[in-house]
Each structure stands twice: as structure tokens, then as C-alpha cells.
Scaffold this active site. Structure first.
Site, PDB file in Angstrom:
ATOM      1  N   SER A 284      85.446 -44.074  -8.781  1.00  0.00           N
ATOM      2  CA  SER A 284      84.334 -43.271  -9.776  1.00  0.00           C
ATOM      3  C   SER A 284      83.080 -44.826 -10.464  1.00  0.00           C
ATOM      4  O   SER A 284      83.047 -43.890 -11.082  1.00  0.00           O
ATOM      5  CB  SER A 284      85.318 -42.248 -10.824  1.00  0.00           C
ATOM      6  OG  SER A 284      85.343 -42.886 -11.522  1.00  0.00           O
ATOM      7  N   LYS A 327      86.484 -36.724 -18.701  1.00  0.00           N
ATOM      8  CA  LYS A 327      85.941 -37.657 -18.906  1.00  0.00           C
ATOM      9  C   LYS A 327      84.289 -37.333 -19.630  1.00  0.00           C
ATOM     10  O   LYS A 327      84.134 -38.008 -20.275  1.00  0.00           O
ATOM     11  CB  LYS A 327      85.113 -38.036 -17.664  1.00  0.00           C
ATOM     12  CG  LYS A 327      86.131 -38.617 -16.500  1.00  0.00           C
ATOM     13  CD  LYS A 327      85.004 -38.755 -14.905  1.00  0.00           C
ATOM     14  CE  LYS A 327      85.835 -39.550 -13.538  1.00  0.00           C
ATOM     15  NZ  LYS A 327      85.551 -39.735 -13.059  1.00  0.00           N
TER      16      LYS A 327
END
Length: 399
Positions: A284, A327
Site C-alpha cells: 500500500s 489507517k
């Protein structure tokens, strides 16, 4: 056997005999801690236990007893699904439980953790009061976790010190623990908001990562120097993240080669992720690394209040990622205002609570060109790092 809590042979049959029921609920705690050595592989035995197709004829090889486990409801827990053997995980229905928000942690602490620690340490409400502001300081400055285990540990430390003061007759009556008193009791906060969030410097971009203890904001740095076209990676990056960095560099070479006044074949790039002692891996960080390299090449600083997450391909496509809630919580905790994420994660945004989304701007993107437009809104190209081109030169180059 005896290498972990409750690790004994024949436990399933023994517990069935103990509870006297053929259809109980079994909890297998921390199944990702399974051992595997020359003495045996318990995951192979658990395949027969958890597979509904064959557990009706389960054979316990320790007690040499055959038993029907098809009516038993098994629930397992794990800190990380990566530690579960693949064939075993394939027989499970995975339910991912995200981390708590700060508001949820505060409510859990005030309603449950504080009263429990008061009772365990012999503290009365007339002796001590932990204010909600102190709990907020504990959450933000002394713990970094998805759950509340560390938070309860810090509350326990406060209660122990108060109990000691009462026993030594040094207590000053009812005390109120506020953020100021918290530093006297527990010392200076261990965690602070990242100072780099207020630094605008070319080559520095904020990324979002998922860890087993919650989300994390990673500061990715990129620099370049004359060399032989090599890519240097530091920060204890895993194999997947190394490949993401190589893909990001190739992508930047394709879109910026010959336009930025830089010979990539004679330039070495160095990508570093601070806190080098902590292992990091995952796909990511692709668009973050690409933006850091492009920022260094252009000599143009990226917005300091923006964080990115997303996997990038060689053709510039931005692919979806996992762990979005963790996140986002990490970004909000450190003061990030805008988050750039893959378009494929738009449905995940709708599942986030309004409290989590409050104060944040989410920008879904489909490709890396969209990332560049959001991170570097000025259309001007740089002929060399630190030197801007005029509008006429820009139009001429575009033609």
C-alpha cells in the site's frame, strides 16, 4: 505440549467429557501461535477438527477415541491472520475486528477499565478521580494500539502509585488526575504528534500503513545523486515493499523522463523510511513512494497535511488496499487533514462512522495521474530541481 497456556494433548475430548454436552461452543484462543517442530504439527490435527466435512469422524490420536465434532461450534481468535497456516485459514470464516476509535477507548476506560483497576488496587472513589482529559492524554501520548490493553496498564500504574501513597500515609486526600499531574506520575509522554507533518520539504511524503497494533503514519523520504541509475532502499523494508519501490521508480521514469532535466540513467535514488529498526512490508505504499521520488525530482514539496495509501502498478493504475479504518484513525490522530486513497476503496469509506470521517477530506483516485494532480496542483514543469518554467515554455513543451 506445555509450550503454551492450555497446550495439552487430548484437550478437546477432555473438555467434552467435562462439560457433558455434544454441542458446546469451543474458543481456541490465539490460534496464530501454533507451533510446528519435530514433535508434531498441531495444525494438521486442527484440520480434522475445524473442517465440517470430516470432523464427524474425528480421531483423537492421543486418547485413541473417535468422536463426532460436527455439532461443536468453534470460535478462534488471532492477532494476525498471517500467522495461521494457509490450509487451516481456508477452513475458517474470517471476521476482521477493527481497532477502537479514541472516543470508544475513552468510553471503555471510564466505564470499565478505571472502576476495575480501582477495585483491584483497593482505591476508593473518595481517594482518586481520573478525569476524562487525563484519559485522552493517556490514549494519545502513552499508548499506540488498536485495543485497550496498554491503556489499562497505564491506568493500573496510576492506581498502584496512589495505593502506595495511601499505605505510606503520604496521600493528600482525594486527588484528581489531569494531564498536568499525569506527567508527574507517568513521566513525559512516549508518543508525540509527528513533527514532520509541519515540514514542507521536497522528497518527503506521508504514507499510511497497517500494523497488527493499528494504523501508522510513515514518513517516506527520497533523495537522488549522480550515479549509475541504482535504487537504494533503507528502513528494513520487506520484499513486497521493495518491489513497490522499484515499480514506483520505473513509473516516475516513464512519466518524468526527459521533462525534468534529469538523466535517470546517471542518477542514483535513495528511498528511506525512518524508524529503521521496525520491519515494514506491504503493497500500500506504492503511490507514496512514487510521490516522494517525484517530489525530489521536481524539487517541489508535497502538502504536509496530506497522507496517501494505495498500490500502484507499472501502468499507473492505483489498486485498492486493506485496513482502511486503522489507517484513517492513525492519520486523524496525527493531525492529517486530507487522505488520498484508491477509487476501489470508496465503498469502505461509506462504512466508516461519521465521527471517524469528521474533519477529514478523502480524495479517491483511479490512476497515478490523479495522484499527481492532487499532490502537485501547479501545472508548471520544472526544468531542473528548484527552477520553475514560464507558462510559455510549458505550453511549448506540451505542444
Amino acid at each position: 505440549r506445555r509450550t503454551y497456556v492450555g497446550a495439552m494433548p487430548g484437550r478437546i475430548i477432555q473438555h467434552l467429557r467435562k462439560i457433558g454436552s455434544a454441542n458446546p461452543v469451543f474458543l481456541l484462543d490465539e490460534i496464530d501461535k501454533l507451533g510446528n517442530d519435530y514433535r508434531g504439527d498441531p495444525s494438521s490435527a486442527l484440520l480434522e477438527v475445524l473442517d465440517p466435512e470430516i470432523n464427524s469422524a474425528f480421531q483423537d490420536h492421543y486418547l485413541e477415541v473417535e468422536y463426532d465434532l460436527s455439532q461443536v461450534f468453534f470460535v478462534t481468535t488471532a492477532n494476525s491472520i498471517h500467522g495461521i497456516p494457509g490450509p487451516l485459514a481456508d477452513r475458517m470464516e474470517v471476521i476482521a475486528i477493527p481497532g477502537y476509535t479514541e472516543a470508544e477507548k475513552r468510553a471503555i476506560a471510564l466505564r470499565y477499565l478505571v472502576p476495575r483497576q480501582f477495585e483491584r488496587n483497593g482505591i476508593r472513589s473518595e481517594d482518586l478521580e481520573i478525569l476524562p482529559e487525563a484519559v485522552d492524554s493517556l490514549i494519545g501520548g502513552y499508548t499506540r494500539e488498536a485495543g485497550v490493553r496498554g491503556l489499562e496498564r497505564e491506568i493500573q500504574r496510576i492506581c498502584r502509585k496512589k495505593a502506595l501513597a495511601i499505605l505510606e500515609k503520604k496521600s493528600k486526600g482525594r486527588e484528581k488526575v489531569d494531564p498536568v499531574m499525569l506527567t508527574r506520575v507517568l513521566g513525559k509522554p512516549r508518543y508525540k504528534n509527528s513533527e514532520t507533518l509541519r515540514i514542507d520539504r521536497p522528497g518527503l511524503v506521508h504514507g499510511l500503513a497497517w500494523t497488527e497494533v493499528g494504523g501508522q503514519v510513515l514518513d517516506i523520504e527520497a533523495r537522488y545523486a549522480s550515479g549509475q541509475g541504482r535504487l537504494v532502499l533503507t528502513g528494513k523494508l520487506g520484499t513486497v515493499m521493495q518491489e513497490s519501490a522499484q515499480t514506483a521508480l520505473s513509473l516516475v521514469r516513464f512519466i518524468a523522463g526527459g521533462r525534468e532535466g534529469l538523466d535517470f540513467a546517471a542518477t542514483d535514488f535513495h528511498v528511506h523510511v525512518p524508524e529503521a529498526a521496525t520491519p515494514k512490508d506491504g503493497p500500500s505504499a506504492g503511490i507514496t513512494i512514487a510521490c516522494a521520488i517525484l517530489s525530489a525530482v521536481r524539487g517541489q514539496a508535497a502538502p504536509s497535511d496530506t497522507a496517501l495509501t494505495g498500490e500502484v502498478t507499472l501502468l499507473g493504475r492505483v489498486l485498492p488496499i486493506g485496513g482502511l479504518k486503522e489507517k484513517v484513525l492513525a492519520a486523524k490522530r496525527l493531525g492529517v487533514r486530507r487522505i488520498i486513497l484508491p477509487e476501489g476503496n470508496r465503498p469502505d469509506l461509506e462504512e466508516l462512522d461519521r465521527e471517524i470521517r469528521k474533519g477529514l477530506v478523502f480524495v479517491p483516485v483511479r490512476d497515478f495521474a490523479g495522484v499527481v494532480r492532487e499532490m502537485f496542483p501547479e501545472e508548471g514543469k520544472l526544468s531542473a530541481p528548484g527552477t520553475r518554467r514560464t507558462r510559455r515554455e510549458q505550453r511549448k513543451d506540451e505542444q
